[in-house]
Design an enzyme around this catalytic site. Structure first.
Site, PDB file in Angstrom:
ATOM      1  N   SER A 132     -96.137   4.222 -16.188  1.00 36.96           N
ATOM      2  CA  SER A 132     -96.127   5.583 -15.648  1.00 36.96           C
ATOM      3  C   SER A 132     -94.756   6.218 -15.759  1.00 36.96           C
ATOM      4  O   SER A 132     -94.622   7.425 -15.548  1.00 36.96           O
ATOM      5  CB  SER A 132     -96.552   5.563 -14.175  1.00 36.96           C
ATOM      6  OG  SER A 132     -95.653   4.775 -13.411  1.00 36.96           O
ATOM      7  N   GLU A 165    -103.968   9.633 -19.135  1.00 33.88           N
ATOM      8  CA  GLU A 165    -103.050  10.236 -20.098  1.00 33.88           C
ATOM      9  C   GLU A 165    -102.922   9.310 -21.301  1.00 33.88           C
ATOM     10  O   GLU A 165    -102.524   8.147 -21.151  1.00 33.88           O
ATOM     11  CB  GLU A 165    -101.687  10.471 -19.458  1.00 33.88           C
ATOM     12  CG  GLU A 165    -101.720  11.508 -18.349  1.00 33.88           C
ATOM     13  CD  GLU A 165    -100.389  11.675 -17.640  1.00 33.88           C
ATOM     14  OE1 GLU A 165    -100.032  12.810 -17.302  1.00 33.88           O
ATOM     15  OE2 GLU A 165     -99.706  10.655 -17.407  1.00 33.88           O
TER      16      GLU A 165
END
Length: 511
Positions: A132, A165
């Site tokens: 992340s 994502e």
């Protein structure tokens, strides 16, 4: 279905293909559960002895709870568990076609793992990191074939939250990114494409949601409970930033903010909050420690937002010029039985009976208004449905004028919070910054406008995508708010991006 007749499932990983999940913490277990639900055989590996078997038991318990709730058939649970296999050796992942890493956020550890994986799996195996905060390009930099590594950033809890994502590193092969995207879509998730930039989409663009609220607090504009209430009840956000960061963990949220700031070479737009840093230094991480911005210990009272006492509404108002994004107030005022006269010419403000100007925040403080004492009101997602409005009186505004403005919004069915006279107020400055960050990200090739709006709605439950919101407000209004904020705080934090300036200029030429 595409023009070729192929669905994402056809183009993605076949369901018979084995998926490996390396790292069996909360995220690893969640990703494994998602892959199982899509019908794949899944192998779990963890470097800590016995951890993979424990993770398999935890997944089985989670699936059992879904069966108990009636959300999953017992037969489907049993079939999924039949496809789940914890393994003790990395070599047991040799025939997998997708290996997803979910280990600690440390670049060296991830590079070492993928280097070892590359020597085990076949050349057709797609490699994915769930990082992340780290650079996908850097993670792939140690590989012999970096083109097959992509970022697949799931959000926690992975089985529940839809967004993923799909991050392409500098060396990622387009075909690998496409295959990862189609696989995630076939799993029933909502994939968005993203370049390898600090914070990717969500963690990059969401920074102002936290930072501006913390800035208002640090400058004495309002207390956390009031700021949270204004952003929820006027801005339409699901949670306020103080309560949300207490839920996420102040240590986690501050670390992401700091990582993005440092990765962008201390860009002032991404500057972390000193107040939040002090919470982290004190070990007050939020719910998990019992205290953060709020006291979460058992029986602790929840702070109430500042709410004004009832006041009488004015019988009449005058509207000068076009109220712009506050136009939704006009029918509400008329429906409330308040006489509204319209005055032609420039302005964009409501005139109270004593002559005080009541205007939507424009990024400047009411005290700096050259036309004399005034009162600003904050932006709302929808003035009809908003349950609360913030007012910011100038230092010289008469108490009677503040009472009249308060009574006006109360007559429209709103609670009123009177806050400090800070430029941009609360919702206005937050939304302007979100729109600017999103506009700049599109211009820099971080992601498409559609993917950015999708990511912010699906990933962090924003009431509107920031680019959609910006179109409704008008780029010129957003630019002006930021230019006024920049004039009040000329550090570069609020300077509008060149992309926003160009958008506003082009909008003006079309009018």
């Amino acid at each position: 279905m595409t023009a070729s007749g192929m669905t994402a499932h056809d183009r993605g990983l076949p369901r018979t293909s084995t998926v490996a999940v390396v790292g069996t913490g909360t995220m690893g277990q969640g990703i494994a559960q998602v892959a199982l639900a899509a019908g794949h055989p899944v192998r779990l590996y963890d470097a800590a002895p016995g951890r993979a078997a424990q993770a398999a038991e935890a997944i089985a318990a989670r699936l059992g709870r879904l069966v108990a709730k009636g959300a999953l058939a017992a037969a489907d649970r049993d079939a999924a568990l039949g496809r789940l296999a914890p393994v003790d050796r990395l070599a047991d992942l040799a025939d997998t076609e997708l290996a997803v890493e979910a280990i600690l956020e440390e670049l060296g550890a991830k590079q070492q793992l993928f280097t070892a994986l590359e020597s085990v799996v076949s050349d057709r195996c797609l490699l994915a990191t769930n990082t992340s905060s780290l650079s996908v390009t850097a993670v792939a930099g140690a590989l012999r074939r970096p083109g097959r590594l992509v970022g697949l950033h799931f959000f926690n809890p992975a089985p529940v939250l839809p967004l993923v994502e799909v991050v392409r590193g500098f060396a990622t092969d387009p075909a690998a990114a496409d295959r990862a995207y189609d696989t995630v879509a076939a799993w029933g998730k909502t994939p968005v494409r993203c370049a390898d930039t600090p914070g990717f989409i969500v963690n990059r663009i969401a920074r102002p949601f936290y930072a501006e609220a913390f800035r208002v607090y640090e400058e004495g504009g309002a207390d956390p409970a009031t700021i949270d209430a204004v952003l929820r009840e006027s801005g339409g956000f699901r949670m306020g930033p103080f309560e949300l960061t207490d839920l996420i963990g102040q240590d986690v949220n501050e670390a992401v903010t700091r990582s993005v700031w440092e990765s962008l070479f201390h860009d002032p737009k991404f500057t972390p909050s000193l107040a939040q840093r002090r919470l982290v230094e004190a070990g007050l991480y939020g719910r998990k420690t019992g205290r953060g911005w709020y006291d979460h210990t058992e029986g602790a009272p929840r702070p109430r937002p500042h709410t004004a006492e009832p006041c009488d509404a004015p019988e009449k108002l005058a509207l000068h010029g076009d109220p712009g994004p506050a136009a939704g107030l006009v029918p509400l005022i008329e429906e409330a039985g308040i006489t509204l006269t319209r005055e032609a010419g420039p302005g964009g403000f409501f005139e109270l009976p004593d002559g005080t100007r009541l205007s939507l925040t424009d990024g400047s403080a009411a005290t700096m208004d050259p036309f004399g004492p005034g009162i600003r009101f904050d932006l709302a997602l929808d003035y009809r449905t908003a349950g609360r409005i913030a007012l910011a009186p100038s230092e010289t505004a008469a108490p009677e004028a503040v009472a009249a403005a308060t009574g006006l919004f109360q007559a429209l069915g709103k609670q009123v919070s009177v806050v400090g006279d800070l430029p941009g107020m609360i919702v206005g400055r937050t939304v302007a910054m979100l729109v600017d960050f999103a506009t700049d990200a599109v211009a820099r090739g971080v992601a498409s406008a559609g993917d950015i709006d999708t990511a912010m709605r699906a990933g962090v439950n924003y009431p509107r995508g920031p680019l959609h919101w910006g179109r409704q407000l008008g780029a010129g209004w957003v630019r002006d708010v930021l230019e006024n904020l920049h004039g009040a705080c000329p550090t570069g934090r609020y300077a509008p991006s060149q992309a926003l300036v160009r958008r506003a200029a082009s909008e003006g030429k079309l009018l």
